[in-house]
Design an enzyme around this catalytic site. Structure first.
Site, PDB file in Angstrom:
ATOM      1  N   SER A 162      25.477 -19.232   0.597  1.00 56.75           N
ATOM      2  CA  SER A 162      26.096 -20.546   0.695  1.00 56.75           C
ATOM      3  C   SER A 162      26.441 -20.805   2.154  1.00 56.75           C
ATOM      4  CB  SER A 162      27.388 -20.571  -0.151  1.00 56.75           C
ATOM      5  OG  SER A 162      28.172 -21.718   0.115  1.00 56.75           O
TER       6      SER A 162
ATOM      7  N   TYR B 126      34.930 -16.393  -3.383  1.00 60.17           N
ATOM      8  CA  TYR B 126      33.581 -16.958  -3.255  1.00 60.17           C
ATOM      9  C   TYR B 126      33.021 -16.682  -1.865  1.00 60.17           C
ATOM     10  CZ  TYR B 126      29.895 -20.562  -3.645  1.00 60.17           C
ATOM     11  OH  TYR B 126      28.690 -21.235  -3.685  1.00 60.17           O
TER      12      TYR B 126
END
Length: 322
Positions: free
Chosen positions: A147, A164
């Site tokens: 990401s 995350y």
């Protein structure tokens, strides 16, 4: 790998979002696809969509598996070998992921580790499970989804994002290390790290369901409390809001993330597959990802200053990370 026709692809998180669109585009190009997800219903919908464009002889198989559990990933591999009738695969897309566990302090350990385990161990277990089948192919490519939060560990001021981001940094580093490992020990295999920006997927809605272990769209009492706390940290007077208003706000956030994204899941899948064909090891997905990457590289020591996000947001209108 310039052509996917006749290839066998494995995709984790194939029930929705980029996983679904990767499956659809690969099948349309003549590849057989084996996908896993925690939702059999979502995969059934993906399979139905794929079958509309499938070429003759293409196999599409679905497998329920939690990528954060190694035994389930190994079972997934064994099912792929049996149901695809093969001892090898050509493409592995470690795509599954969820959000959550934003804070080491305010979030529960269970939520933090659930998010980290899906986003990191899902990739690691995927490579471990399917590497022997990749090694048996004449050519192969591993595609690991990180990401923009794999190089910028934030969603903006006052929004912790540790689980995350930590997992996505791990995925990025692992994939970069694999580049050289494969060159030395398996030169017929390539790998890429994918770093999406804000992509129009159901990750916001799906993450919530995975973390609470429910398919219900209605927030629990505990979730309502956490939502109020988060809104308070963001400067919103949540005390004056009813439970119904909090529920509506949560649903609207999930809708906006999907509908208002600058890049659709289908566009993202095309960018990823084009990157595989070009043997690009570092695939930035979306103009926002490219601009954020450039901004962080220009002044990494200021990447977490409050005005950094404000300047970037003013430039691209970015609201939420990928």
């Amino acid at each position: 790998m310039k052509d996917f026709a006749g290839k066998i692809a494995v995709i984790t998180g194939g029930g929705t979002g980029m996983g679904r669109e990767l499956a659809r585009q690969l099948v349309a190009e003549g590849a057989s696809v084996a996908m896993c997800d925690v939702s059999a219903a979502n995969m059934a919908e993906t399979k139905s969509l794929c079958e509309k464009d499938a070429r003759q002889g293409v196999r599409i198989t679905t497998h329920v598996a939690d990528v954060s559990i190694e035994d389930q990933m190994n079972r997934f591999r064994d099912e792929v070998a049996e149901q695809q009738d093969t001892d090898h695969i050509h493409l592995l897309f470690n795509n599954a992921g969820i959000g959550g566990g934003g804070s080491m302090i305010a979030s529960s350990r269970a939520e933090w580790e659930r998010t980290f385990n899906v986003c990191w161990y899902g990739v690691y277990y995927g490579v471990r499970a399917f590497l022997p089948m990749l090694l048996k192919a004449s050519e192969g490519h591993i595609v690991n989804t990180s990401s923009v939060n794999g190089f910028w560990a934030s969603l903006g001021p006052n929004v912790p994002h540790t689980a995350y981001s930590a997992a996505k940094f791990a995925v990025k580093g692992f994939t970069e290390a694999l580049v050289n490992d494969l060159k030395v020990n398996a030169p017929h295999l390539k790998c890429s790290v994918v770093m999406p920006g804000h992509i129009g997927t159901d990750i916001v809605a799906n993450s919530r369901k995975v973390l609470v272990g429910s398919e219900s769209d209605t927030l629990s009492a505990e979730e309502l409390t956490r939502s109020r706390e988060m809104l308070k940290r963001m400067g919103v007077d949540a005390a004056a809001m009813s439970d119904a208003q909090i529920q509506a706000l949560s649903a609207e956030r999930a809708r906006r993330f999907h509908d208002d994204a600058p890049t659709t899941a289908a566009q993202a899948a095309t960018i990823i597959l084009d990157g595989v064909k070009a043997e690009t090891w570092r695939i930035l997905v979306g103009e926002d990802a490219q601009k954020l990457d450039a901004a962080v590289r220009r002044a990494p020591e200021h990447a977490y200053d409050a005005d950094f996000f404000e300047r970037f947001n003013n430039e691209v209108g970015w609201r939420l990370g990928g």
